[in-house]
Design an enzyme around this catalytic site. Structure first.
Site, PDB file in Angstrom:
ATOM      1  N   ASP A 440     -15.603   8.461   8.645  1.00  0.00           N
ATOM      2  CA  ASP A 440     -16.618   9.391   8.171  1.00  0.00           C
ATOM      3  C   ASP A 440     -17.925   8.611   7.997  1.00  0.00           C
ATOM      4  O   ASP A 440     -17.933   7.380   7.990  1.00  0.00           O
ATOM      5  CB  ASP A 440     -16.150  10.006   6.853  1.00  0.00           C
ATOM      6  N   LYS A 441     -19.039   9.329   7.871  1.00  0.00           N
ATOM      7  CA  LYS A 441     -20.320   8.651   7.676  1.00  0.00           C
ATOM      8  C   LYS A 441     -20.744   8.666   6.210  1.00  0.00           C
ATOM      9  O   LYS A 441     -20.851   7.638   5.562  1.00  0.00           O
ATOM     10  CB  LYS A 441     -21.414   9.304   8.530  1.00  0.00           C
ATOM     11  N   PHE A 605     -36.125  23.451   9.405  1.00  0.00           N
ATOM     12  CA  PHE A 605     -35.628  22.496  10.410  1.00  0.00           C
ATOM     13  C   PHE A 605     -34.381  23.063  11.087  1.00  0.00           C
ATOM     14  O   PHE A 605     -33.508  23.620  10.435  1.00  0.00           O
ATOM     15  CB  PHE A 605     -35.298  21.166   9.747  1.00  0.00           C
ATOM     16  N   ARG A 658     -35.027   5.883   9.684  1.00  0.00           N
ATOM     17  CA  ARG A 658     -35.102   7.249  10.176  1.00  0.00           C
ATOM     18  C   ARG A 658     -36.570   7.651  10.168  1.00  0.00           C
ATOM     19  O   ARG A 658     -37.203   7.698   9.108  1.00  0.00           O
ATOM     20  CB  ARG A 658     -34.282   8.171   9.286  1.00  0.00           C
ATOM     21  N   ASP A 846     -13.921   9.628   2.564  1.00  0.00           N
ATOM     22  CA  ASP A 846     -13.963   9.666   1.101  1.00  0.00           C
ATOM     23  C   ASP A 846     -14.101  11.076   0.550  1.00  0.00           C
ATOM     24  O   ASP A 846     -14.163  11.242  -0.662  1.00  0.00           O
ATOM     25  CB  ASP A 846     -15.138   8.818   0.598  1.00  0.00           C
TER      26      ASP A 846
END
Length: 1123
Positions: A440-441, A605, A658, A846
């Site tokens: 996962d990120k 967005f 980013r 997590d």
């Protein structure tokens, strides 16, 4: 252009034209907002031809451009063989499983899911019944526990074989020894297993009870459910559902907001029509109807109006109507049932056990054949099967299970990885065989905490150490404006208008910084939230314009942590967002002055536009400004010409930041009124609404003034980069599966070095049908050594039509990033890798959205983080930080596999050597089916005489932990399974045959005159040989190993004094036999000692010589490092 692309089979001159058109399509920037996208591929007319056009799956297909569709994929050529071989190996198991599944489906037919109508406050009107509102993660119940556990044990050939052998001892004609010889080890294994399963099951019951007992403040219902918000909008957290920790705004149904009191909800006649339960957590369709108004009110419902189970209300109080409960909720439908995980080592040992059984049968048949098939030969055959049954040692399961428990204890006691918990003690060896790691990120690789790092204005760049300069410029700018306003109330307006009407005039650095900061603090979707100081109700209050905006009570909430980081940064430099609602926004300057802005339009967005915009009116000057920010690829064509944007975006991306490009455009009142009328008309359109709206907005997005470039860093977990590099060097391929946006996932893949700087990234285009997937996969096939980034929707389309081809291509990539993945998709990807590659997979996460992936993987690891303990509790192993996985795999996983492989083969050797001696003994005594050693000697041989030294192999290690961490390449060798294979097994078989033959024949030759002492002689030499073989196998000595060796030897020597009646020669027939006791005085003679020593030396010395020569001539890799 794109509408002209045909998908006919490429066979003639049309091939070149089709290929040229495909090349034009992939080189183009893509259709504009007004393009007619739905007919791009003419899929409906050409779908019949797609089956004739396989994807290119070989390198030869690229040599000639016209042969794109000629080469058949390997996945289609390799068909499954359906013959006798298939049936013998796996077919019978497949057929039995299919029959069982069919019977289960007949007995438990799933209820068909339907759309439902839910009346407010009138549950009796609801036609559709809700399922029981509880969650169950238990594997068994009271009635299925014992049968289920026994089935899981006896489906292994080893345990089933010993059950049959043990039951045979109840037949007098087949009885060979004492019952405890067979039943005691089997009972011990079953008792340990059932106790462990009972403890695990009780813990699952307690966790389910804790979750199911959570209560809500209720009007008519309670429990965990999916609900529709009917009163009071709120912020929610969805971290346990999709992994995103940011707050999301949920909106209530508008027609219920004007009710005077809460109780009036039950006095109105209203109902909700909802779609049938489904797994998609990002969409919802329904309607809200109020019948008692004139005319009846119909309001459409979307995902913005819903509150799914497993989400948390972060602020405010919510009144909702329950739509789905229990197993029909989105979270439960996206959770798979836990499976019983079996390690690859156990499966390999199970196959070796079957090979040993075939050898056992063959040996018994040979003995009966040499006997001449005299008398009841079938009974002799079964007795020989029992005599040689120690070829398959029951102690193998006992030793391995105890070893697994020791490995788990070592992991939990390792001070370098504190907080590690082993929840599944049956698969520690899996940690040493992993090839794919799916992670996962959010919360796993990152902390999900954004920090503003860089502001670039084109000619000047500001970093973390120069932010005080920006603060000074902002303070001076607003002080100057305030002084101008105080001196002349009208003097400040004309200069600002002059600046906007003449943008070519070079501005000062101070004014450019002021405009950039102002644009950042206005262009967003962030809401400031003020915590109530009353402290009694604990509720959250939204700021109003006349409220005292105290900084210590303020927190910012938004759907994107990037925006929160930007607004927090503007606060740090002096310009603070203090209030916001749907139509207005208030800012506070460094001097305390409050500036008010009216929000005229907001363009959120989206993944397609990659930008967001806002139109605001300054209430003090009546100026209208259009602000926009977005990704560089989306903003570059929009802003005015410049020569620095592309280069600086690349520089920031290489730093792992980013980037967002910020621009503005001043609008006159006439321009805005014209835009508003066209925009409103486009939003009312029923056909191609999104395209028409995008076209109207695009009319504003021209020649915008570039203000600045921002760089935000998502804080990675500690030591993520070196850990990922270590895993890559160990030969582990890493896939990142996240529910986050594509841009965010790509940026984290770069910053965490999941994708190295030298690798290209192929972003898989959004595909919606078979034709688009077909072309995009062929475009991806042309790329070499590049990482793949793909969205969940595109992945679903590819797997629907081209599953084999996509998985084959993806597995060749050094890294894969899947974004916008649902929990079910994550688990599906894990299953696909297992099926298509046959390699071992590990999933780490997590959040609650990672549970399905963790349970589907061969080895699941959960991290205790900000998203709760749901993943940690469902995982096989629980750790505190991602960096701990390095030591968990490189040290503990590697040691567990190598130790279990050595332990398993040595236990087999221990059974093989005594069975070889039994075969030699029976051959000498005219093939009599009588045992060489009595029951207690056999039990003692596998327990007190050899158990401690053999089991001490779980402490062995080939290299030190520091060396294993320094050279992760050592881990790569384990994935090939060379520590336990048919080759190593055959070597141990040959060693056992050699040593068993030497021991038995040596005893018979050297003690020909004292034949009655053969049992004592051979058994003593056997024990000494086993102790020496343990010493031969050990690579690094531990003090407990030395203690075990001498303890076992002492136990054996002391037992010679009072077990002399067992050390005798068996005489008599195969039905009635007795043992002639040996003489204790004989055992103490010098002749006995030197002859036993001679036999032992002959059996062991050649092996020591071979081991020495091998380490000198062809040393293994760990020997080179150790030296």
């Amino acid at each position: 252009m794109a509408d002209q692309i045909p998908l006919y089979p490429v066979r003639s001159a049309a091939a070149a034209a089709a290929n040229r058109k495909r090349a034009v399509y992939y080189s183009a920037a893509g259709p504009g907002p007004g393009a007619d996208r739905h007919s791009r591929y003419q899929l409906e007319d050409e779908s019949a031809h797609l089956d004739e056009m396989p994807l290119m799956m070989s390198e030869e297909g690229f040599e000639n451009e016209e042969s794109d569709y000629h080469t058949l994929p390997r996945a289609r050529i390799m068909q499954r063989k359906r013959g006798l071989e298939w049936f013998v190996c796996d077919g019978w198991k497949f057929l039995c499983t299919s029959c069982c599944d069919w019977l289960v489906n007949i007995c438990q037919r799933k209820k068909e899911l339907k759309a439902r109508t839910v009346w407010l406050g009138c549950p009796e009107k609801c036609e559709e019944k809700h399922p029981r509102n509880s969650i169950k993660n238990q594997k068994y119940n009271v009635f299925t526990f014992i049968p289920g556990v026994l089935y899981e044990q006896f489906k292994f050939f080893l345990n089933l074989y010993f059950l049959v052998i043990s039951c045979s001892q109840f037949v007098p004609a087949l009885k060979i020894g004492y019952l405890y010889t067979y039943w005691a080890p089997l009972g011990f294994v079953l008792a340990v297993t059932m106790t462990r399963e009972a403890i695990d099951e009780f813990r699952r019951f307690q966790r389910d009870k804790e979750v199911n007992s959570q209560l809500y403040s209720k009007l008519t219902v309670r429990g965990q459910q999916d609900a529709l918000i009917v009163l009071s909008s709120c912020f929610i957290r969805t971290d346990q559902l999709d992994g995103e920790t940011d707050w999301k705004l949920k909106v209530a149904v508008s027609c219920t907001q004007r009710l005077p009191a809460l109780g009036d909800l039950f006095s109105i006649s209203a109902y909700v029509y909802a779609q049938k339960p489904q797994m998609d957590i990002h969409s919802f369709e329904g309607t809200f109807t109020r019948e008692d108004s004139d005319p009846p009110v119909h309001e459409s419902l979307s995902i913005e109006n819903t509150l799914w189970a497993s989400t948390i209300v972060a602020s405010g109080t919510v009144i909702g109507v329950v739509i789905y409960t229990g197993k029909e909720t989105r979270s439960v439908m996206n959770t798979s049932n836990p499976k019983n995980k079996v390690g690859l080592l156990d499966l390999e040992l199970n196959r070796l056990t079957k090979a040993l059984f075939l050898a056992l049968v063959a040996l018994s048949v040979v003995m009966v054949t040499l006997q001449g098939f005299v008398g009841p030969w079938y009974r002799n055959l079964f007795r020989f099967l029992l005599l040689f049954s120690y070829i398959i040692p029951i102690s193998l399961r006992v030793n391995l299970d105890m070893g697994k428990a020791v490995y788990g204890w070592m992991m939990m006691k390792d001070e370098n990885i504190p907080g590690t918990v082993v929840r599944t003690s049956t698969i520690p060896e899996e940690l040493g065989r992993l090839v794919y790691l799916l992670t996962d990120k959010t919360g796993t690789l990152t902390q999900n905490e954004m920090v503003f790092k860089r502001l670039h204005l084109g000619t000047v760049s500001y970093g973390a150490d120069t932010m005080d300069e920006i603060q000074s410029h902002v303070r001076d700018s607003y002080s100057q404006m305030q002084s101008q306003a105080g001196g002349n109330n009208t003097g400040s307006t004309p200069p600002r208008k002059a600046q906007s009407s003449a943008p070519k005039v070079r501005k000062s650095v101070s004014s450019r910084i002021h405009e950039a900061v102002k644009a950042i603090v206005l262009c967003h979707n962030v809401t400031p939230v003020y915590e109530s100081r009353a402290g009694v109700t604990g509720e959250t209050e939204f700021a109003e314009a006349d409220q005292d905006f105290s900084d210590e009570n303020r927190t910012y909430q938004a759907s994107s942590p990037d925006e929160v980081a930007l607004v927090q940064w503007t606060e740090s430099v002096g310009l603070t967002l203090v209030s916001r609602d749907l139509t207005s926004m208030q800012l506070k300057t460094p001097s305390g002055q409050v500036l008010s802005f009216c929000i005229l339009q907001l363009f959120p967005f989206t993944s397609e536009s990659k930008r967001m915009g806002i139109i605001v009116r300054d209430e003090s000057t009546a100026e209208i400004t259009f602000y926009m920010k977005g990704a560089d690829v989306a903003m570059s064509p929009i802003v005015q010409y410049n020569d620095w944007l592309e280069e600086e975006c690349g520089n920031m991306a290489r730093e792992g930041l980013r980037t967002l490009v910020v621009a503005k455009k001043a609008l006159t009142e006439e321009q805005y009124q014209d835009f508003e009328s066209r925009y409103t008309q486009a939003k009312l359109s029923m056909h191609d609404r999104s395209l028409k709206v995008a076209a109207v907005v695009e009319s504003l997005e021209r020649e915008m003034e570039l203000l600045c470039l921002t760089g935000v860093e998502d804080q990675l977990q500690a030591d993520v980069r070196p850990t990922l590099e270590m895993l890559r060097n160990a030969g582990i391929k890493i896939w990142m599966l996240t529910g986050d946006k594509l841009e965010t996932a790509t940026c984290i893949a770069k910053s965490s070095h999941l994708v190295s700087r030298t690798q290209d990234i192929h972003i898989f285009r959004q595909v919606t049908n078979r034709g688009e997937a077909h072309l995009e996969l062929n475009a991806f096939r042309r790329k070499h050594d590049c990482a793949l980034v793909i969205s969940g929707d595109s992945l679903e389309v590819c797997l629907k039509y081209y599953e084999h081809e996509f998985v084959e291509l993806a597995c060749q990539c050094p890294a894969v990033v899947c974004c916008r993945c649902s929990p079910t998709q994550k688990a599906h990807i894990v299953t696909l890798l297992q099926q298509h590659t046959g390699r071992r997979t590990c999933a780490i996460g997590d959040g609650g959205n990672d549970v399905s992936m963790i349970q589907a993987a061969d080895c699941g690891i959960g991290i205790e983080g900000k998203e709760g303990k749901q993943a940690s509790l469902a995982a096989d192993f629980s750790i505190r930080q991602f960096r701990h996985i390095g030591r968990l795999l490189m040290v503990h996983g590697r040691n567990s596999y190598k130790r279990s492989a050595a332990l398993g083969q040595f236990v087999m050797h221990r059974g093989l050597i005594i069975s070889t001696m039994q075969a030699v003994f029976s051959s000498v005594f005219y093939f009599a089916s009588v045992p060489l050693y009595q029951g207690f000697l056999m039990v003692g041989y596998a327990t007190i005489y050899t158990m401690f030294p053999v089991f001490s192999l779980v402490l062995d290690q080939d290299v030190k932990p520091e060396m294993a961490m320094l050279y992760p390449e050592l881990y790569k060798d384990l994935t090939k399974g060379r520590s336990l294979s048919f080759k190593t097994f055959l070597i141990w078989v040959l060693i056992s045959i050699y040593q068993g033959g030497i021991l038995m024949y040596g005893a018979l030759v050297l003690f020909e005159s004292e034949f009655v002492h053969v049992v004592a002689i051979s058994f003593t030499a056997l024990i000494l040989t086993e102790l020496l073989m343990v010493a031969l196998t050990v690579r690094t000595w531990h003090w407990l190993m030395v203690v075990a060796e001498f303890l076992s030897l002492g136990c054996y020597v002391s037992s010679l004094a009072f077990l002399n009646e067992y050390f005798g020669l068996p005489v008599g027939s195969y039905l009635f036999f007795c043992f002639l006791p040996t003489d204790v005085a004989f055992i103490t003679t010098v002749a006995f000692l030197w002859k036993v020593s001679a036999i032992t030396v002959v059996s062991c010395l050649p092996l020591y010589v071979l081991k020495y020569l091998r380490r000198k001539l062809s040393p293994p890799s760990y020997c080179k490092l150790a030296s």
